[in-house]
Design an enzyme around this catalytic site. Structure first.
Site, PDB file in Angstrom:
ATOM      1  CB  ILE A   1     -45.584 -51.797  24.211  1.00  0.00           C
ATOM      2  CG1 ILE A   1     -46.994 -52.067  23.643  1.00  0.00           C
ATOM      3  CG2 ILE A   1     -45.571 -51.871  25.743  1.00  0.00           C
ATOM      4  CD1 ILE A   1     -47.641 -53.342  24.104  1.00  0.00           C
TER       5      ILE A   1
ATOM      6  CG  ASP B   1     -37.672 -58.586  16.676  1.00  0.00           C
ATOM      7  OD1 ASP B   1     -36.785 -58.787  17.521  1.00  0.00           O
ATOM      8  OD2 ASP B   1     -38.646 -59.355  16.547  1.00  0.00           O
TER       9      ASP B   1
ATOM     10  CB  ALA C   1     -39.685 -49.548  23.348  1.00  0.00           C
ATOM     11  CE  LYS C   2     -38.850 -56.830  19.840  1.00  0.00           C
ATOM     12  NZ  LYS C   2     -37.425 -57.132  20.029  1.00  0.00           N
ATOM     13  N   GLY C   3     -42.127 -52.968  19.155  1.00  0.00           N
ATOM     14  CA  GLY C   3     -43.247 -52.680  18.275  1.00  0.00           C
ATOM     15  C   GLY C   3     -43.556 -53.887  17.438  1.00  0.00           C
TER      16      GLY C   3
END
Ligand code: NAD
Length: 426
Positions: free
Chosen positions: A73, A159, A118-120
Site C-alpha cells: 500500500i 520490518d 508505503a508498507k507491505g
C-alpha cells in the site's frame, strides 16, 4: 508432490481487537484541526494513493500448495518515492498495512527526507516456514508487485520478521525484471549494496532520541530503569545502545514472554544465554513475566518495540513508567494516549522515535544511486543530525503551542505534506 491446496483468506485471520487505522486517523485529525485544513485537503492526505492486494501461491517443502495474501500500500508519493517496510506476520491484514503506510508518510515528512509512505505485508507465519519456502514466498510476492516498485516509485525495507536476506531476494527478483537495480530496496547486506549502520539504525536512533528527551527534562539516562518489549532488530539494537548510555534493564520481553530483575538484567549475559538456548527466557537471576505484565512494571522508561496497539484503554491506567519511547509503530491507541497524557506520562511518538531506520534507508538509497559507499561513522553522524533536528523541532512546536509531542510531530509532518500537495496541484 502433494495435491492439497491450502488457501489463506482474510476471513481466516484472527479478529483484531483494535483497528490500527484509528490511531493514524485520530492523530491526523488532531493535526489537521490545528492546521485548519479544509475537507478537500483532508481527503487528499488521508486517502491512500494506491493499494495492491495479491495472492501469492507457494509450493511448500512437503509438496502442497499454499496461497498467501500479500499487500503493498502506497499512502503517499507527493514528497518523493513511497517508502516503507515489508512485514511477515500472521496478523497482517489490509487495515494494519494501510495504517503503517500512512504512518510512514508522516515519519518521512517529520524527518524531512524526500520520500512518501508505503508498507507491505504478507499474512504468514515465517517461524513455521523453511528458508527455501520463505525465499519462494518473497520472490513470488516481488514478481507480483514489481510493476509498482522501483527506485523512483516505491522502495521496500525490512520490518517485523523480514531482514537483509529477504531484501536481497527482493533486489534479485526485481533486478531479474528490470536489470541490476540495488536502489529498489533498502536494508540489504553491506556486500549487496546495503549501508553500513542500517541494521542497527532504528534501535540506535531511538536511543539518540531518548537521550535527547532525558537531556531536555534534566534527568540522567545513566541509571534510568528501562522495560523493553520486543527483542528483535529494533529492540536488541536499542538495548545495546541504551546499555552503552548506562541505562539499566528491569524487564525485557519478546513473543514468548518476558524476564524481570529488580537489580537489572546483564545484557552481555542475556545475549550469551540467547545464543546458547535460542531464547531470552530462563536467564539465571531473572523471574518470568508475561508480555502484558512487562508493560506495567515500575520503571522510568518503557520502550515498546514489538507490535501495535499494545498500550490501550485496558492497561493505560496501570502503566507506571514516567516516559514511553515508542520504538514500535503505533503501539498506543488514542484512548490510552488520553489517559497517559492526563497522568503526565511523556510519550516520545513512534514517527520520531523509530525514524532512524528510514533515515539510514534514505542514505542507502542515496549511496546506491551514486554508486559510492559511506563509512559507518559518517552514516551515524548524518543520522544523528537529522534526528536531533527533528527532535528539537518537535519540542519547540510542543512547548510553544502547549501540545503533546505526538500532536506536535503530526502537525509538523502533515503541514509539510499538505504544502507539497498544494505546490504540486491536483
Ligand atoms: P523483529 O521481527 O526483528 O522483532 C520483533 C520482536 O517483537 C521480536 O522480539 C518478537 O518476539 C517480538 N514480538 C512479536 N510479537 C510479540 C508479542 N505479541 N508480545 C511481545 N513481543 C512480541 O521486528 P523489528 O524490525 O524489530 O520491528 C519491531 C517494531 O519496530 C515493529 O513495530 C516495526 O514496525 C517497528 N520498526 C521497525 C523498523 C526496522 O528498521 N526494522 C523501523 C521502524 C519501525
Amino acid at each position: 508432490m502433494g495435491d492439497s491446496t491450502v488457501s489463506v483468506t482474510e476471513q481466516a485471520l484472527p479478529p483484531r481487537p483494535e483497528d490500527p487505522r484509528n490511531i493514524t486517523s485520530h492523530n491526523f485529525r488532531l493535526a489537521a484541526d490545528r492546521l485548519g485544513l479544509d475537507s478537500e485537503m483532508r481527503t487528499l492526505l488521508s486517502t491512500p494513493f494506491r493499494e495492491l492486494r495479491v495472492e501469492v501461491p507457494v509450493r511448500l517443502d512437503n509438496g502442497s500448495l499454499k496461497v498467501f495474501l500479500g499487500y503493498r500500500i502506497q499512502h503517499s508519493g507527493v514528497r518523493g518515492p513511497a517508502k516503507g517496510g515489508l512485514r511477515y506476520h500472521p496478523a497482517v491484514d489490509v487495515q494494519e498495512v494501510r495504517a503503517l503506510a500512512e504512518a510512514m508518510t508522516w515519519k518521512t515528512a517529520l524527518v524531512n527526507i524526500p520520500f512518501g509512505g508505503a508498507k507491505g505485508g504478507i499474512a504468514c507465519d515465517p517461524h513455521a516456514m523453511s528458508q527455501s519456502e520463505l525465499e519462494r514466498l518473497t520472490r513470488r510476492f516481488t514478481s507480483r508487485i514489481q510493476a509498482i516498485l522501483g527506485p523512483y516509485r516505491d522502495i521496500p525495507a525490512p520490518d517485523m520478521n523480514t531482514n537483509a536476506q529477504v531484501m536481497t531476494w527482493i533486489f534479485d527478483e526485481y533486478s531479474a525484471h528490470h536489470g541490476y537495480t540495488p536502489a529498489c530496496v533498502t536494508g540489504k547486506p553491506v556486500e549487496m549494496g546495503g549501508s553500513k549502520g542500517r541494521e542497527q539504525a532504528t534501535g540506535y536512533g531511538a536511543t539518540i532520541l531518548i537521550r535527547e528527551l532525558m537531556k531536555e527534562v534534566g534527568k540522567p539516562l545513566a541509571g534510568a530503569k528501562v522495560a523493553l518489549q520486543g527483542f528483535g532488530n529494533v529492540g536488541s539494537h536499542a538495548a545495546r545502545a541504551l546499555a552503552r548510555e548506562g541505562a539499566q534493564f528491569v524487564a525485557i520481553g519478546d513473543y514468548h514472554g518476558a524476564i524481570y530483575s529488580q537489580k537489572g538484567i546483564n545484557l552481555e549475559e542475556l545475549f550469551a544465554h540467547q545464543a546458547a538456548t535460542g531464547k531470552i527466557q530462563g536467564l539465571a537471576g531473572t523471574e518470568p513475566l508475561s508480555s502484558e505484565d512487562l508493560l506495567e512494571v515500575e520503571c522510568d522508561i518503557l520502550v515498546p518495540a514489538a507490535l501495535e496497539c499494545v498500550i490501550h484503554r485496558g492497561n493505560a491506567e496501570r502503566i507506571r513508567a514516567r516516559f514511553i519511547a515508542e520504538a514500535a509503530n503505533l503501539p498506543t491507541t488514542p484512548e490510552a494516549d488520553e489517559i497517559l497524557g492526563r497522568r503526565g506520562v511523556v510519550i516520545l511518538p513512534d514517527i520520531l522515535t523509530n525514524a532512524g531506520g528510514v533515515t539510514v534507508s534514505y542514505f542507502e538509497w542515496v549511496q546506491n544511486l551514486q554508486q559510492l559507499f559511506w563509512e559507518e561513522d559518517h552514516v551515524n553522524a548524518e543520522m544523528e543530525k537529522i534526528l536531533v533536528k527533528a527532535f528539537r523541532n518537535v519540542m519547540h512546536t510542543a512547548s510553544s503551542q502547549k501540545i503533546p509531542l505526538r500532536t506536535a510531530a503530526y502537525t509538523i509532518a502533515v503541514e509539510r505534506v499538505a504544502r507539497a500537495e498544494k505546490l504540486r496541484g491536483t
